[in-house]
Write a protein that holds these residues in place. Structure first.
Motif, PDB file in Angstrom:
ATOM      1  N   ALA A 180      -5.441   8.861  -8.232  1.00  0.00           N
ATOM      2  CA  ALA A 180      -6.280   8.456  -7.097  1.00  0.00           C
ATOM      3  C   ALA A 180      -7.136   7.249  -7.476  1.00  0.00           C
ATOM      4  N   GLU A 181      -7.683   7.249  -8.675  1.00  0.00           N
ATOM      5  CA  GLU A 181      -8.492   6.108  -9.133  1.00  0.00           C
ATOM      6  C   GLU A 181      -7.619   4.869  -9.297  1.00  0.00           C
ATOM      7  N   SER A 224       1.093   3.942  -3.034  1.00  0.00           N
ATOM      8  CA  SER A 224       0.792   5.329  -2.705  1.00  0.00           C
ATOM      9  C   SER A 224       1.941   6.245  -3.110  1.00  0.00           C
ATOM     10  N   GLU A 243       0.834  -1.201   0.000  1.00  0.00           N
ATOM     11  CA  GLU A 243       0.000   0.000   0.000  1.00  0.00           C
ATOM     12  C   GLU A 243       0.872   1.256   0.000  1.00  0.00           C
ATOM     13  N   ARG A 281      -6.949   3.522  -5.845  1.00  0.00           N
ATOM     14  CA  ARG A 281      -8.138   2.843  -5.298  1.00  0.00           C
ATOM     15  C   ARG A 281      -8.298   1.453  -5.912  1.00  0.00           C
ATOM     16  N   ARG A 282      -8.149   1.380  -7.223  1.00  0.00           N
ATOM     17  CA  ARG A 282      -8.315   0.109  -7.939  1.00  0.00           C
ATOM     18  C   ARG A 282      -7.244  -0.906  -7.495  1.00  0.00           C
ATOM     19  N   SER A 320      -5.438  -0.892  -4.722  1.00  0.00           N
ATOM     20  CA  SER A 320      -5.615  -1.231  -3.304  1.00  0.00           C
ATOM     21  C   SER A 320      -6.715  -2.271  -3.139  1.00  0.00           C
ATOM     22  N   GLY A 321      -7.802  -2.121  -3.894  1.00  0.00           N
ATOM     23  CA  GLY A 321      -8.878  -3.108  -3.851  1.00  0.00           C
ATOM     24  C   GLY A 321      -8.408  -4.474  -4.331  1.00  0.00           C
TER      25      GLY A 321
END
Length: 73
Positions: A39-40, A21, A17, A43-44, A46-47
């Motif tokens: 940012a997208e 980041s 992570e 998010r993707r 990290s999911g």
């Protein structure tokens, strides 16, 4: 030099992570217009990491310097 790539997955969630980041932040520092895309992307990824669907390979070389040894080509 010895190739010692890092293979990271959900067993290293906190480290991965942070790595992701940092990559997203570096992209935005180079091009601030990438903020929303970065940012997208984060998010993707990290999911995917939390679902166990993401692995990351980081190219890495170990270098050993031993006093008094001759360099090798």
């Amino acid at each position: 030099m010895i190739a010692t790539d890092w293979d990271l997955d959900s067993a290293n969630t906190e480290f991965v992570e942070r790595y992701l980041s940092d990559r997203a932040q570096a992209a935005v520092e180079q091009d601030p217009s990438m903020r929303e895309d970065a940012a997208e992307w984060l998010r993707r990824r990290s999911g995917q990491l939390r679902a166990g669907d993401l692995t990351v390979r980081v190219g890495h070389l170990d270098i050993a310097c031993v006093p008094g040894s001759a360099p090798t080509a």
